[in-house]
Design an enzyme around this catalytic site. Structure first.
Site, mmCIF file in Angstrom:
data_model
loop_
_atom_site.group_PDB
_atom_site.id
_atom_site.type_symbol
_atom_site.label_atom_id
_atom_site.label_comp_id
_atom_site.label_asym_id
_atom_site.label_seq_id
_atom_site.Cartn_x
_atom_site.Cartn_y
_atom_site.Cartn_z
ATOM 1 C CD GLU A 41 -2.664 1.415 2.485
ATOM 2 O OE1 GLU A 41 -2.285 0.850 3.530
ATOM 3 O OE2 GLU A 41 -3.654 2.168 2.432
ATOM 4 N NE ARG A 267 4.432 -7.928 10.198
ATOM 5 C CZ ARG A 267 3.611 -7.004 9.709
ATOM 6 N NH1 ARG A 267 2.322 -7.242 9.601
ATOM 7 N NH2 ARG A 267 4.070 -5.837 9.351
ATOM 8 C CE LYS A 277 3.625 0.253 4.885
ATOM 9 N NZ LYS A 277 2.658 0.246 3.784
#
Length: 561
Positions: A41, A267, A277
């Site tokens: 994104e 992750r 983020k």
RNA sequence: UACCCCAUGGUGUAAUGGUAGCACAAGUGGUUUUGGUCCACUCGGUUGAGGUUCGAGUCCUCAUGGGGUAACCA
């Protein structure tokens, strides 16, 4: 055409995803094709965790002659920005991956997605809901109690079609209505309790402008974008595992083929840093760092500026591995990979970070000798260079002691040390100012020892780096340390409290050898005995700025801890 | 007190029913004109209890522990 891992020359064991992909090719699933995708994104910079994801997706495609698409998942215009698109593309390219013609945006598919939504409405599988955000939340139930159905759930198909069209036409205000999938309010998986597919946002989009005022949700847009692009393996991180039934539901109801398969992996987390983020944005916005590309940031841009190499990062990601367990990797593994690469590739030079003057009393005033220095002992092809030597030099303050502790091999009055590639010198005395600070160190040189070895073969244990005072180039050096004091910075929003206040030390008055006068940003070097450094973009014509990438391992410092 | 996922040295990861290995970290020694590199060695592990089997880290059951999930975020 695609090949299997049996046909590649890898001898290492495959991770569970590569095994699965391999199996699918062997079974001729999807006609033996492999198409992956990296779907960021555009709402922030890429970090090392993303690097793991794109190394996986682009890596598999490269290894098996498949394809990997870069697709920007731009379905929420309020958070997204074109500047992030540019940064993301640059970072992926820098890492050595290429998407070729396969650059896409979820926003490319808005019209098609709208049609899919209409189709679901026609099937009676979606409805327009007038409940407010609070009401939806209330109707959804909780993790332990079932939800209840929206009173708008049984509107006629015609009414839904009409309302959805009017949503698109901008007849309703933000939040007034949503389009929802009609699934099961009693599902034990909350994501299946009639999830939203579209919401109204009268916001312009960085690519579609004001064309749309309804935007699709991730769960609806992602699986369909994958299907539209012919993605075979949709690899994502563990927290999406619970979304998989919904991913499959849309594809199944719309009867799309071939069907992409979502596979989840762990992750990558690192000690002494944060990776979300949200937290990285906070560091940037609250000026805890100088920006997304601050060399202390775990972003790809930060690591580039710090001097990490794509090869080191890729190797690190590979060594970190891929499973379904939570992983928190010791940052020392990353540093190991960086040193391993830089050791083989970085030219060695001499630079004095905390200078103190040395005067060689028996060396003729005005005389200059050119000493031959090896550029990289790990790689003969990198050749040699000349380093000027003269009567007055700078050495590192910490390389001199008036009293030697045990096993101190550096400069001490009455003892000999070697000046690298130059001479063996004997320290005679030092002078101090009124504060007791050492101002000058005096030595005598053994003229027979030119190059660094004495003809009588006597051993000199210590070797120091140095820079000729009259030839020295002034430089700024920035020393970076871990951004956080704790291995796991507080997870609850107070992570800011764990910031390491000593994560940056600027040394404005360093001296480096003149060889470095033509360096340019991103050049990497090793200052012998100190560490690896990278030229910063802040460098000026006659005053380079060096970022410390990573210090050399230092068993002396470790011993004296 | 729901559902899903996970469980191997300090950390990460192998072992696909048959000798628990590798890497990083830590430590010791050797080589060395970088206290770097390199080399050698040491330390240390299958969450627990049952079961299946000639044989279980691996399969089954239960327990325990960890993580995820209740944006009109992705």
């Amino acid at each position: 055409m695609e090949k299997t891992y049996a046909e590649t020359k890898t001898e290492e064991p495959l991770d569970f995803i590569r095994n699965k992909v391999n199996e699918d090719i062997t079974n001729n699933k999807n006609d033996g094709k492999v198409v992956t995708r990296f779907p960021p994104e555009p709402n922030g910079y890429l970090h090392i965790g993303h690097a793991k994801a794109f190394c996986l997706n682009f890596g598999i495609a490269k290894e098996l002659n498949g394809k990997c698409h870069l697709r920007f998942d731009d379905t929420n215009p309020v958070k997204e920005d074109d500047k992030y698109i540019q940064a993301i593309k640059r970072d992926i390219h820098w890492m050595g991956y290429d998407w070729g013609d396969n650059l896409f945006y979820a926003s490319d598919y808005y019209e098609k997605l709208y049609e899919f939504a209409v189709e679901l409405i026609k099937m009676g599988k979606a409805f327009v809901c007038d409940l407010s955000m609070e009401e939806i939340k209330e109707y959804r139930g909780t993790l332990t109690t079932p939800g209840k159905e929206s009173p708008y759930r049984n509107r006629s198909i015609e009414e839904n079609l009409d309302l959805f069209k009017r949503m698109r036409n901008g007849e309703f205000t933000d939040g007034a209505k949503t389009l929802r999938a009609k699934i099961d309010m009693n599902s034990t998986n909350i994501h299946m309790r009639d999830p939203a597919m579209y919401r109204i946002k009268h916001v312009s989009h960085h690519r579609t402008g004001d064309k749309w005022c309804i935007y699709p949700m991730y769960d609806f847009a992602h699986c369909l974008s994958d299907a539209i692009e012919g993605i075979t393996h949709s690899l994502c991180s563990l927290e999406f595992e619970i979304h998989r039934p919904l991913y499959d539901w849309f594809l199944e109801k719309l009867n799309l083929h071939p069907r992409p398969q979502q596979i989840e992996f762990n992750r990558l987390n690192l000690t002494y840093t944060v990776m979300s983020k949200r937290k990285l944005i906070k560091l940037v916005e609250e000026n805890k760092v100088f920006g997304w590309d601050d060399p202390r940031m775990p972003t790809v841009s930060g690591m580039r500026r710090r001097g990490y190499t794509p090869r080191a990062i890729k190797n690190f990601v590979k060594k970190a591995g891929l499973t379904k367990r939570e992983q928190v990797i010791d940052v020392s593994l990353l540093e190991y990979c960086v040193r391993e690469d830089l050791n083989k590739t970085s030219p060695r030079v001499m630079g004095v970070l905390n200078p103190v003057k040395v005067i060689i009393d028996n060396y003729p005033e005005g005389r200059v000798e050119e000493m031959t220095a090896v550029n990289n002992p790990e790689d003969e092809t990198m050749g040699t260079r000349k380093v000027p030597f003269s009567k007055e030099l700078y050495i590192e303050k910490e390389d001199f002691r008036e009293e030697a502790p045990r096993k101190f091999f550096r400069m001490v009055p009455g003892r000999e040390v070697r000046l690298r590639y130059a001479y063996i010198v004997k320290c005679t005395r030092c002078t101090k100012d009124e504060n007791g600070e050492i101002t000058e160190i005096h030595c005598t040189v053994d003229p027979e020892s030119r190059g660094g070895t004495a003809p009588d073969g006597r051993k000199v244990k210590g070797t120091l780096h140095w820079v000729s005072a009259q030839h020295a180039l002034k430089a700024e050096v920035r020393l970076y340390d871990r951004l956080f004091k704790r291995e796991n910075p507080e997870s609850d929003g107070h992570f800011i409290d764990d910031l390491n206040s000593d994560s940056l030390k600027v040394l404005p008055e360093c001296f480096v050898e003149p060889y470095l006068k033509n360096v340019k940003p991103e050049d990497r070097i090793q200052f012998e005995r100190i560490g690896y450094f990278c030229v910063d973009e802040d460098s000026k014509k006659d005053k380079p700025v060096f970022n410390r990438t990573v210090p050399l391992r230092d068993s002396w410092a470790k011993k004296n801890k």
